[in-house]
Design a protein around this motif. Structure first.
Motif, PDB file in Angstrom:
ATOM      1  N   GLY A  86      27.353  48.134  32.046  1.00  0.00           N
ATOM      2  CA  GLY A  86      27.099  48.928  30.846  1.00  0.00           C
ATOM      3  C   GLY A  86      27.794  48.316  29.653  1.00  0.00           C
ATOM      4  N   ALA A  87      27.656  48.974  28.520  1.00  0.00           N
ATOM      5  CA  ALA A  87      28.369  48.532  27.318  1.00  0.00           C
ATOM      6  C   ALA A  87      29.872  48.469  27.598  1.00  0.00           C
ATOM      7  CB  ALA A  87      28.074  49.477  26.162  1.00  0.00           C
ATOM      8  N   SER A  88      30.334  49.316  28.492  1.00  0.00           N
ATOM      9  CA  SER A  88      31.776  49.332  28.809  1.00  0.00           C
ATOM     10  C   SER A  88      32.247  47.995  29.364  1.00  0.00           C
ATOM     11  CB  SER A  88      32.080  50.445  29.819  1.00  0.00           C
ATOM     12  OG  SER A  88      31.607  51.677  29.330  1.00  0.00           O
ATOM     13  N   THR A  89      31.369  47.256  30.027  1.00  0.00           N
ATOM     14  CA  THR A  89      31.747  45.923  30.511  1.00  0.00           C
ATOM     15  C   THR A  89      32.009  44.989  29.322  1.00  0.00           C
ATOM     16  OG1 THR A  89      30.300  46.303  32.397  1.00  0.00           O
ATOM     17  CG2 THR A  89      31.057  44.047  32.066  1.00  0.00           C
ATOM     18  N   CYS A 104      44.750  38.041  17.084  1.00  0.00           N
ATOM     19  CA  CYS A 104      44.579  39.447  16.732  1.00  0.00           C
ATOM     20  C   CYS A 104      43.103  39.716  16.456  1.00  0.00           C
ATOM     21  CB  CYS A 104      45.459  39.730  15.519  1.00  0.00           C
ATOM     22  SG  CYS A 104      44.828  40.979  14.427  1.00  0.00           S
ATOM     23  N   ALA A 105      42.630  40.860  16.920  1.00  0.00           N
ATOM     24  CA  ALA A 105      41.272  41.303  16.596  1.00  0.00           C
ATOM     25  C   ALA A 105      41.378  42.589  15.788  1.00  0.00           C
ATOM     26  CB  ALA A 105      40.471  41.557  17.870  1.00  0.00           C
ATOM     27  N   ALA A 106      40.492  42.746  14.810  1.00  0.00           N
ATOM     28  CA  ALA A 106      40.501  43.944  13.953  1.00  0.00           C
ATOM     29  C   ALA A 106      39.462  44.933  14.459  1.00  0.00           C
ATOM     30  CB  ALA A 106      40.204  43.545  12.514  1.00  0.00           C
ATOM     31  N   PHE A 107      39.838  46.202  14.472  1.00  0.00           N
ATOM     32  CA  PHE A 107      38.918  47.237  14.959  1.00  0.00           C
ATOM     33  C   PHE A 107      38.815  48.393  13.971  1.00  0.00           C
ATOM     34  CE2 PHE A 107      37.587  46.659  19.426  1.00  0.00           C
ATOM     35  CZ  PHE A 107      38.242  45.478  19.714  1.00  0.00           C
ATOM     36  N   LYS A 116      37.687  53.253  23.225  1.00  0.00           N
ATOM     37  CA  LYS A 116      37.649  52.599  24.541  1.00  0.00           C
ATOM     38  C   LYS A 116      37.593  51.084  24.398  1.00  0.00           C
ATOM     39  CE  LYS A 116      35.952  56.443  27.164  1.00  0.00           C
ATOM     40  NZ  LYS A 116      35.139  56.987  28.202  1.00  0.00           N
ATOM     41  N   ALA A 117      36.860  50.603  23.384  1.00  0.00           N
ATOM     42  CA  ALA A 117      36.795  49.159  23.147  1.00  0.00           C
ATOM     43  C   ALA A 117      38.181  48.637  22.754  1.00  0.00           C
ATOM     44  CB  ALA A 117      35.769  48.860  22.056  1.00  0.00           C
ATOM     45  N   ILE A 118      38.909  49.408  21.953  1.00  0.00           N
ATOM     46  CA  ILE A 118      40.256  49.022  21.511  1.00  0.00           C
ATOM     47  C   ILE A 118      41.192  48.901  22.717  1.00  0.00           C
ATOM     48  CG2 ILE A 118      42.303  49.917  20.299  1.00  0.00           C
ATOM     49  CD1 ILE A 118      40.220  51.087  18.208  1.00  0.00           C
TER      50      ILE A 118
END
Ligand SMILES: *Cc1c(COP(=O)(O)O)cnc(C)c1O
Length: 368
Positions: A86-89, A104-107, A116-118
Motif C-alpha cells: 500500500g501507500a504505507s510501504t 534532512c527531509a522536509a515535511f 505516518k509518513a513522517i
C-alpha cells in the motif's frame, strides 16, 4: 431517471457508494475485470493463471504504464512503476531511496497520513516539519512556510483523506518535491512533471488494494550511500520494466481498465470538471442547510472527501439511518473525526451526489 434510483449491479440493491477506500470503481471496470478472471481475452485461461512474463500479461503492464504517462503527460525523465504494497510501504521506501542518515527531509504535517509518513522517514534520516495544521485540528492547509535549502526533498500529502482537506495550490520549492497522492490521483490536472516522486495506493481512485503507482524522476535516484535491499531500490524496478518480481497482476489489470475508462471519458481535465461539479453540489448543500457544518476551512476543502458534522450531534444517528434507508453507503466519518465523510471519487456518478443532496435538504426541512 428518478433521482432516487441508480442502476443496480446485477441483482443487488440500488446503492450509492461514498466509501473512502477501498472505494467505488466504474461499473464497466468491474464487469470487465470479472470476465477476465474467468476467461481472459478469449484465451480460455484466467488472467490469474498466466505467467506474468508472457506476452498476454506483458501487454497489460505496457498499456497500464503508457496510459499513466499519457494521462499525466509525463516527460521522459519520469518513470512509471506499479509496486507491491500500500501507500504505507512508500512511507519507508521513499526515504530509504532518497535520504542518508545525516540528511534532512522536509515535511508538511497536514493529517494522519502525513504523520505516518513522517514517522517512517525518521528511521532513515532527519525530518524537519516545515509546517503543520495540527494545532488547528488539521482543519486547513498551511500557507506560508520556508523549506531549508539543504532538505533532500519536501513531502506533501496532496489530499488528506481522513480530515477532508486538499492542497489547492501545490507549493513551489526548489527542493525535489515528493507527494502522496493516494486519494486524489487522476482527479485534477496538475503539472505532474513538477513532482520528482509521486506515489499512490490504488484503492481510492485507480483500482483494487495491493498495488502502488509510483512516478519517479530517475534523476533523483542513486544519490544515497545506503545499501538498499534489491526489492526496495526503485532503480532495479525501472531497469526491469516494473517486473523485478511477480507483480500484483490482477490489481494492475484493474488499474489499466480504470485508466482506459478515464481516457475514454476525456482524461483528467474532463473528470476534473465533473469532480468540481460534484463537490460544488455537496458543499452547497452543507452551506445552505444550517443543521450541517463543514469541518474544513472553505478554501482548503477537498474535492474528493467532503467532511461535515451536524450542529446537533444527537441528530447524526438519525440522519445516518435516513440516508442508509435510501441506499447511501459509506458516509460515516472516520473514527478519529466523527460526523460524516462523503467521498466523491472519479467513478462516483453525479446522480449519486444528487441523491445525497436531496436527502440532506429534505432531512434539514424536517428538522428546522
Ligand atoms: C489510504 C491512504 C494511505 C494508506 O494506504 P494503504 O494502501 O492502506 O497503505 C496513505 N495515504 C493516503 C493519502 C491515503 O488516502
Amino acid at each position: 431517471m428518478n433521482v432516487f434510483s441508480s442502476p443496480a449491479r446485477g441483482s443487488g440493491p440500488v446503492v450509492h457508494n461514498f466509501n473512502a477506500g477501498p472505494s467505488i470503481l466504474p461499473k464497466e471496470v468491474f464487469e470487465q475485470a470479472a470476465a477476465a478472471v474467468l476467461n481472459y481475452n478469449n484465451t480460455g485461461l484466467s488472467l490469474l493463471e498466466i505467467g506474468h512474463r508472457t506476452p498476454l500479461f506483458q501487454e497489460v503492464m505496457d498499456e497500464a504504464r503508457a496510459l499513466v504517462k499519457e494521462l499525466m503527460q509525463l516527460d521522459d525523465a519520469h518513470e512509471v512503476l506499479f509496486l507491491h504494497g500500500g501507500a504505507s510501504t512508500q512511507f519507508m521506501q521513499v526515504p530509504m531511496n532518497l535520504l542518508d542518515d545525516r540528511d534532512c527531509a522536509a515535511f508538511a504535517d497536514t493529517g494522519v497520513w502525513s504523520s505516518k509518513a513522517i514517522k517512517e522517514a525518521k528511521l532513515f534520516g532527519k525530518v524537519e516539519i516545515v509546517c503543520s495544521s495540527r494545532e488547528g485540528g488539521f482543519s486547513y492547509i498551511p500557507k506560508d512556510f520556508a523549506v531549508p535549502n539543504d532538505a533532500k526533498y519536501l513531502h506533501i500529502t496532496t489530499n488528506n483523506t481522513i480530515y477532508g482537506s486538499q492542497w489547492q495550490q501545490i507549493p513551489k520549492t526548489s527542493n525535489p518535491l515528493v507527494a502522496d497522492m493516494s486519494s486524489d490521483i487522476f482527479s485534477r490536472v496538475l503539472d505532474f512533471n513538477a513532482f520528482d516522486l509521486i506515489y499512490a495506493g490504488a484503492q481510492k481512485n485507480m483500482g483494487p488494494a495491493g498495488v502502488n503507482l509510483v512516478v519517479v524522476n530517475k534523476n533523483i535516484l542513486g544519490k544515497t550511500k545506503r545499501n538498499i535491499p534489491t526489492i526496495m531500490d526503485y532503480r532495479n524496478h525501472i531497469k526491469e520494466g516494473s517486473m523485478l518480481n511477480t507483480p500484483p497482476v490482477f490489481a494492475i489489470y484493474v488499474c489499466m481498465l480504470t485508466l482506459r475508462w478515464l481516457k475514454s471519458k476525456g482524461g483528467i481535465a474532463a473528470i476534473e470538471k465533473l469532480n468540481n461539479e460534484k463537490a460544488a453540489l455537496l458543499y452547497n448543500a452543507i452551506d445552505r442547510n444550517p443543521i450541517f457544518t463543514g469541518t474544513i476551512n472553505k478554501e482548503d476543502r477537498s474535492k474528493m472527501n467532503a467532511c461535515f458534522v451536524m450542529k446537533s450531534p444527537e441528530l447524526e444517528a438519525e440522519f445516518l439511518q435516513y440516508t442508509t434507508e435510501h441506499g447511501i453507503v459509506g458516509i460515516k466519518g472516520h473514527r478519529l473525526v466523527g460526523g460524516f465523510r462523503a467521498s466523491l471519487y472519479n467513478a462516483l456518478p453525479i446522480s449519486s451526489v444528487k441523491v445525497l443532496v436531496e436527502l440532506m435538504d429534505s432531512f434539514a426541512s424536517q428538522h428546522q
